[in-house]
Design a protein around this motif. Structure first.
Motif, PDB file in Angstrom:
ATOM      1  N   ALA A 184       0.878  -1.175   0.000  1.00  0.00           N
ATOM      2  CA  ALA A 184       0.000   0.000   0.000  1.00  0.00           C
ATOM      3  C   ALA A 184       0.913   1.221   0.000  1.00  0.00           C
ATOM      4  N   ASP A 185       0.341   2.373  -0.237  1.00  0.00           N
ATOM      5  CA  ASP A 185       1.142   3.597  -0.261  1.00  0.00           C
ATOM      6  C   ASP A 185       1.788   3.809   1.106  1.00  0.00           C
ATOM      7  N   PRO A 186       3.112   3.840   1.192  1.00  0.00           N
ATOM      8  CA  PRO A 186       3.772   4.046   2.493  1.00  0.00           C
ATOM      9  C   PRO A 186       3.614   5.452   3.027  1.00  0.00           C
ATOM     10  N   ALA A 187       3.096   6.358   2.191  1.00  0.00           N
ATOM     11  CA  ALA A 187       2.807   7.742   2.609  1.00  0.00           C
ATOM     12  C   ALA A 187       3.945   8.338   3.421  1.00  0.00           C
ATOM     13  N   PRO A 188       5.120   8.520   2.840  1.00  0.00           N
ATOM     14  CA  PRO A 188       6.275   9.023   3.595  1.00  0.00           C
ATOM     15  C   PRO A 188       5.950  10.346   4.295  1.00  0.00           C
ATOM     16  N   TYR A 242       2.612 -16.917 -14.450  1.00  0.00           N
ATOM     17  CA  TYR A 242       2.791 -15.499 -14.128  1.00  0.00           C
ATOM     18  C   TYR A 242       1.778 -15.050 -13.082  1.00  0.00           C
ATOM     19  N   LEU A 243       2.182 -14.039 -12.342  1.00  0.00           N
ATOM     20  CA  LEU A 243       1.234 -13.275 -11.540  1.00  0.00           C
ATOM     21  C   LEU A 243       1.719 -11.840 -11.462  1.00  0.00           C
ATOM     22  N   SER A 244       0.796 -10.937 -11.212  1.00  0.00           N
ATOM     23  CA  SER A 244       1.168  -9.516 -11.138  1.00  0.00           C
ATOM     24  C   SER A 244       0.394  -8.835 -10.019  1.00  0.00           C
ATOM     25  N   GLU A 245       0.912  -7.703  -9.604  1.00  0.00           N
ATOM     26  CA  GLU A 245       0.307  -6.930  -8.514  1.00  0.00           C
ATOM     27  C   GLU A 245       0.746  -5.481  -8.652  1.00  0.00           C
ATOM     28  N   ARG A 246      -0.136  -4.568  -8.285  1.00  0.00           N
ATOM     29  CA  ARG A 246       0.253  -3.165  -8.212  1.00  0.00           C
ATOM     30  C   ARG A 246       0.921  -2.938  -6.856  1.00  0.00           C
ATOM     31  N   VAL A 247       2.144  -2.429  -6.874  1.00  0.00           N
ATOM     32  CA  VAL A 247       2.905  -2.239  -5.636  1.00  0.00           C
ATOM     33  C   VAL A 247       3.503  -0.836  -5.627  1.00  0.00           C
TER      34      VAL A 247
END
Length: 404
Positions: A184-188, A242-247
């Motif tokens: 998820a977005d680490p939101a620095p 194959y597999l994919s993910e939004r990271v």
């Protein structure tokens, strides 16, 4: 060159040697022509693959030679390494740009650089810096391509991927298994100050913990994997899972993380995993990402063709300019073979580079037609060897005389 002059009608050994080693013809003009050919025969939908190829050498006189990784041998060895850019379409690849990598150790010895013919003012550049400059130069000179592909040797350089992303260049880059990602977005953000003691926090901190691509992959259920046929092989389709993910990717310094695709490829028997990152559009399909990843295979095949059919590794020159001239001519030959294969795709899909070389060997004029031609060729070879032998003896005698 001796083999060439013994075979090709109208050729002359010293003229060939001069053309490659000493002539001032401009390889940049050759690159412009290769770009024009690539645009005409490969088109905008092609991939641009940045890859390197090593050529084993003996001694330490050749420009850029050093003990460095030789991928073909799978070990560190004495070799020269060239960085190349190639276009890929329809299972065919052709190199259009090549530069010799010169290790940093060379630049502590100015005399050695001068003797090898390195241009004045040449400075050390990392392979990543060379790759980015190459992409910029090809774009500036009009090369049309849809995306760029790297192996993990370049994909592990976050600054390189960020630079391409900032320039809206689409890429797919292999990365190492320890590559850190966020799910998820680490939101620095800078942490709030909770005490008046000590310095106020100033460093950005991720709000969640990262994981490695390898750890994330292990945690995925079998149902997530999809089998895809990615290319044709000699014994049938090549199929992988194959597999994919939004990271999210964050380097620990920038104010925001970047959301990219993670693509994982696994051999059917589970023996080998490859991890890739891509900044292609969020809606990009798994099929498209897999096709992007497989482009590297065809460049590796092109290097094999260049070495087997175009003499890429069969040069007897040492200087910087000679190396680049030789590679420019190899790329011209490889482009010719590639565009012939593309042109005959519908009627001769199995046409190979070796097939085309065999056709030309049969059709082009040969220097040796009669017994007299054969005798003259052997006599000329013996004269060259005798002159070389006499020259070596004279140099040896001069050294012995000078040493007393």
């Amino acid at each position: 060159m001796e083999k060439m002059t013994e075979t090709v009608a109208g050729s002359h050994y010293h003229r060939l040697q001069h053309m490659v080693s000493d002539s001032s013809w401009d390889r940049k003009a050759v690159r412009r022509q290769l770009i024009a050919d690539a645009n005409a025969h490969f088109g905008y939908a092609s991939a641009l693959v940045i890859d390197e190829s090593a050529i084993a050498k003996k001694g330490d006189m050749s420009a850029g030679v050093a003990r460095q990784w030789n991928g073909r041998l799978g070990k560190t060895d004495n070799c020269q390494v060239g960085l190349f850019a190639a276009v890929v379409r329809d299972r065919v690849a052709a190199a259009i740009e090549g530069e010799l990598y010169v290790p940093e150790e060379w630049f502590v010895d100015a005399t050695r650089c001068e003797n090898a013919g390195l241009p004045e003012g040449t400075q050390f550049r990392t392979k990543g810096e060379m790759a980015l400059t190459m992409i910029h130069r090809l774009r500036r000179q009009g090369l049309r391509f849809a995306y760029t592909v790297f192996d993990a040797g370049y994909g592990h350089l976050p600054w390189l991927l960020r630079a391409l992303d900032d320039e809206r260049e689409i890429f797919l880059a292999e990365v190492h298994s320890v590559q850190a990602i966020y799910l998820a977005d680490p939101a620095p953000a800078v942490l709030e100050r909770h005490s008046a003691k000590g310095k106020a926090p100033c460093r950005l901190q991720a709000q969640i913990a990262p994981v490695t691509v390898a750890d994330w992959t292990v945690a995925q259920p079998p149902s997530r994997w999809r089998r895809l046929s990615v290319r044709e092989g000699e014994k049938g389709d090549i199929i992988a899972e194959y597999l994919s993910e939004r990271v999210w990717l964050w380097d620990g310094a920038q104010k925001r993380a970047r959301c990219w695709h993670l693509l994982v490829r696994r051999e059917i028997d589970g023996s080998k995993l490859k991890f890739c990152l891509s900044n292609s559009k969020p809606a990009t399909s798994l099929r498209r990402l897999a096709d992007m990843q497989v482009a590297r295979h065809f460049v590796e095949r092109a290097f094999e063709d260049a070495k087997g059919a175009c003499g890429m590794a069969q040069y007897q020159v040492r200087g910087w300019q000679a190396w680049h001239h030789h590679m420019a001519l190899v790329m011209v030959a490889l482009m010719f073979l590639a565009k012939e294969r593309l042109a005959h795709r519908k009627t001769a899909d199995l046409l190979s580079c070796n097939d085309l070389v065999e056709i030309m060997r049969h059709k082009l004029p040969s220097k040796i037609q009669t017994d007299a031609d054969l005798v003259a060729s052997i006599e000329d070879r013996h004269r060259r060897r005798q002159r070389a032998k006499e020259s070596a003896y004279r140099k040896q005698a001069a050294i012995l005389t000078a040493s007393g």
